[in-house]
Design a protein around this motif. Structure first.
Motif, PDB file in Angstrom:
ATOM      1  N   ASP A   1       2.467   9.255  -1.547  1.00  0.00           N
ATOM      2  CA  ASP A   1       3.707   9.900  -1.969  1.00  0.00           C
ATOM      3  C   ASP A   1       4.731   9.916  -0.824  1.00  0.00           C
ATOM      4  OD1 ASP A   1       3.231  12.118  -0.270  1.00  0.00           O
ATOM      5  OD2 ASP A   1       2.262  13.250  -1.862  1.00  0.00           O
ATOM      6  N   PRO A   2       5.965  10.318  -1.119  1.00  0.00           N
ATOM      7  CA  PRO A   2       7.007  10.310  -0.090  1.00  0.00           C
ATOM      8  C   PRO A   2       6.669  11.132   1.157  1.00  0.00           C
ATOM      9  CG  PRO A   2       8.032  10.489  -2.226  1.00  0.00           C
ATOM     10  CD  PRO A   2       6.542  10.623  -2.448  1.00  0.00           C
ATOM     11  N   PHE A   3       5.969  12.251   1.005  1.00  0.00           N
ATOM     12  CA  PHE A   3       5.632  13.036   2.190  1.00  0.00           C
ATOM     13  C   PHE A   3       4.693  12.253   3.107  1.00  0.00           C
ATOM     14  CE2 PHE A   3       3.324  16.180   4.713  1.00  0.00           C
ATOM     15  CZ  PHE A   3       4.405  16.798   5.339  1.00  0.00           C
ATOM     16  N   HIS A   4       3.725  11.556   2.533  1.00  0.00           N
ATOM     17  CA  HIS A   4       2.815  10.741   3.339  1.00  0.00           C
ATOM     18  C   HIS A   4       3.579   9.602   4.027  1.00  0.00           C
ATOM     19  CE1 HIS A   4      -0.061  12.849   0.781  1.00  0.00           C
ATOM     20  NE2 HIS A   4      -0.930  12.642   1.755  1.00  0.00           N
ATOM     21  N   ARG A   5       4.530   9.032   3.337  1.00  0.00           N
ATOM     22  CA  ARG A   5       5.372   7.984   3.941  1.00  0.00           C
ATOM     23  C   ARG A   5       6.172   8.559   5.108  1.00  0.00           C
ATOM     24  NH1 ARG A   5       7.676   5.358  -1.669  1.00  0.00           N
ATOM     25  NH2 ARG A   5       5.624   5.244  -2.631  1.00  0.00           N
ATOM     26  N   PHE A   6       6.660   9.762   4.916  1.00  0.00           N
ATOM     27  CA  PHE A   6       7.407  10.461   5.957  1.00  0.00           C
ATOM     28  C   PHE A   6       6.527  10.688   7.190  1.00  0.00           C
ATOM     29  CE2 PHE A   6       8.814  14.802   7.464  1.00  0.00           C
ATOM     30  CZ  PHE A   6       9.950  14.360   8.128  1.00  0.00           C
ATOM     31  N   VAL A   7       5.286  11.096   6.977  1.00  0.00           N
ATOM     32  CA  VAL A   7       4.356  11.306   8.091  1.00  0.00           C
ATOM     33  C   VAL A   7       4.083   9.975   8.799  1.00  0.00           C
ATOM     34  CG1 VAL A   7       1.976  11.966   8.684  1.00  0.00           C
ATOM     35  CG2 VAL A   7       3.344  13.425   7.158  1.00  0.00           C
ATOM     36  N   LEU A   8       3.911   8.890   8.041  1.00  0.00           N
ATOM     37  CA  LEU A   8       3.733   7.571   8.668  1.00  0.00           C
ATOM     38  C   LEU A   8       4.944   7.210   9.522  1.00  0.00           C
ATOM     39  CD1 LEU A   8       2.122   5.424   5.833  1.00  0.00           C
ATOM     40  CD2 LEU A   8       1.064   6.102   7.999  1.00  0.00           C
ATOM     41  N   LEU A   9       6.129   7.515   9.028  1.00  0.00           N
ATOM     42  CA  LEU A   9       7.351   7.236   9.788  1.00  0.00           C
ATOM     43  C   LEU A   9       7.357   8.015  11.107  1.00  0.00           C
ATOM     44  CD1 LEU A   9      10.075   5.724   9.705  1.00  0.00           C
ATOM     45  CD2 LEU A   9      11.042   7.768   8.644  1.00  0.00           C
ATOM     46  N   ALA A  10       6.933   9.267  11.057  1.00  0.00           N
ATOM     47  CA  ALA A  10       6.864  10.078  12.280  1.00  0.00           C
ATOM     48  C   ALA A  10       5.858   9.493  13.265  1.00  0.00           C
ATOM     49  CB  ALA A  10       6.495  11.522  11.933  1.00  0.00           C
TER      50      ALA A  10
ATOM     51  N   THR B   1      -5.190  13.744   7.182  1.00  0.00           N
ATOM     52  CA  THR B   1      -6.549  13.590   6.660  1.00  0.00           C
ATOM     53  C   THR B   1      -6.563  12.626   5.475  1.00  0.00           C
ATOM     54  OG1 THR B   1      -7.146  15.803   7.399  1.00  0.00           O
ATOM     55  CG2 THR B   1      -8.522  14.832   5.681  1.00  0.00           C
ATOM     56  N   THR B   2      -5.613  12.793   4.566  1.00  0.00           N
ATOM     57  CA  THR B   2      -5.527  11.906   3.404  1.00  0.00           C
ATOM     58  C   THR B   2      -5.263  10.463   3.831  1.00  0.00           C
ATOM     59  OG1 THR B   2      -4.721  13.702   2.019  1.00  0.00           O
ATOM     60  CG2 THR B   2      -4.257  11.451   1.262  1.00  0.00           C
ATOM     61  N   LEU B   3      -4.349  10.274   4.771  1.00  0.00           N
ATOM     62  CA  LEU B   3      -4.028   8.924   5.251  1.00  0.00           C
ATOM     63  C   LEU B   3      -5.220   8.295   5.972  1.00  0.00           C
ATOM     64  CD1 LEU B   3      -0.408   9.658   6.495  1.00  0.00           C
ATOM     65  CD2 LEU B   3      -1.032   8.177   4.566  1.00  0.00           C
ATOM     66  N   GLU B   4      -5.984   9.100   6.701  1.00  0.00           N
ATOM     67  CA  GLU B   4      -7.168   8.593   7.389  1.00  0.00           C
ATOM     68  C   GLU B   4      -8.252   8.231   6.387  1.00  0.00           C
ATOM     69  OE1 GLU B   4     -11.073   8.690   9.082  1.00  0.00           O
ATOM     70  OE2 GLU B   4     -10.317  10.509   8.141  1.00  0.00           O
ATOM     71  N   GLU B   5      -8.456   9.063   5.380  1.00  0.00           N
ATOM     72  CA  GLU B   5      -9.457   8.785   4.348  1.00  0.00           C
ATOM     73  C   GLU B   5      -9.112   7.533   3.553  1.00  0.00           C
ATOM     74  OE1 GLU B   5      -9.560  12.457   2.166  1.00  0.00           O
ATOM     75  OE2 GLU B   5     -10.919  13.403   3.626  1.00  0.00           O
TER      76      GLU B   5
ATOM     77  N   ASP C   1       0.797  -1.210   0.000  1.00  0.00           N
ATOM     78  CA  ASP C   1       0.000   0.000   0.000  1.00  0.00           C
ATOM     79  C   ASP C   1       0.838   1.273   0.000  1.00  0.00           C
ATOM     80  OD1 ASP C   1      -2.368  -1.474   0.030  1.00  0.00           O
ATOM     81  OD2 ASP C   1      -2.399  -1.551   2.209  1.00  0.00           O
ATOM     82  N   LEU C   2       2.100   1.166   0.317  1.00  0.00           N
ATOM     83  CA  LEU C   2       2.961   2.355   0.289  1.00  0.00           C
ATOM     84  C   LEU C   2       3.056   2.953  -1.102  1.00  0.00           C
ATOM     85  CD1 LEU C   2       5.998   1.681   2.635  1.00  0.00           C
ATOM     86  CD2 LEU C   2       4.168   3.330   2.921  1.00  0.00           C
ATOM     87  N   ASP C   3       2.854   2.135  -2.125  1.00  0.00           N
ATOM     88  CA  ASP C   3       2.902   2.642  -3.490  1.00  0.00           C
ATOM     89  C   ASP C   3       1.785   3.645  -3.759  1.00  0.00           C
ATOM     90  OD1 ASP C   3       5.107   1.057  -4.016  1.00  0.00           O
ATOM     91  OD2 ASP C   3       3.891  -0.613  -4.753  1.00  0.00           O
ATOM     92  N   ALA C   4       0.726   3.598  -2.941  1.00  0.00           N
ATOM     93  CA  ALA C   4      -0.427   4.474  -3.154  1.00  0.00           C
ATOM     94  C   ALA C   4      -0.233   5.859  -2.552  1.00  0.00           C
ATOM     95  CB  ALA C   4      -1.677   3.825  -2.566  1.00  0.00           C
TER      96      ALA C   4
END
Length: 120
Positions: free
Chosen positions: A10-19, A68-72, A5-8
């Motif tokens: 972008d890098p900034f969203h991945r960065f937020v998940l890492l945080a 918000t995007t990650l929650e949606e 699902d990480l492919d869905a």
């Protein structure tokens, strides 16, 4: 969420998940946007490779949009958490397979040093 699902996102969203994973490892979840913003800023200060992939830097508004995007996308759970002043604020928790995500992020040279730092 699986590592595929990480492919869905972008890098900034991945960065937020890492945080958020970093905050969860500190047992500080669910998290508020200001907590995530602070950890993002700390990670950028500590790991230069992250700064190059976050053009424009980290702002709280940008983190709020990412949360918000990650929650949606059902990658985060959302709940309300009361602040010390009694104010209800949105809070987020992970809805992911954390070890698989860390493995996948660790395969990306931009994230690898931060992943190792969070794991140990």
């Amino acid at each position: 969420m699986t590592s595929a699902d990480l492919d869905a996102v972008d890098p900034f969203h991945r960065f937020v998940l890492l945080a958020i994973i970093d905050l969860r490892n500190r047992e500080d979840t669910p998290v508020h946007s200001f907590d995530v913003t602070g950890v993002c800023e700390d990670l950028i200060d500590e790991y230069e490779a992250l700064e190059t992939m976050i053009p424009g830097g980290v702002t709280r508004q940008r983190v709020i949009k990412a949360l918000t995007t990650l929650e949606e996308a059902d990658l985060l759970g959302k709940e309300r958490k009361e602040s010390p002043t009694g104010k209800g604020r949105p809070a987020y928790s992970l809805a992911i397979d954390e070890p698989a995500i860390l493995d996948r992020l660790g395969d990306d040279e931009r994230f690898e040093p931060a992943v190792e730092g969070i794991r140990y």
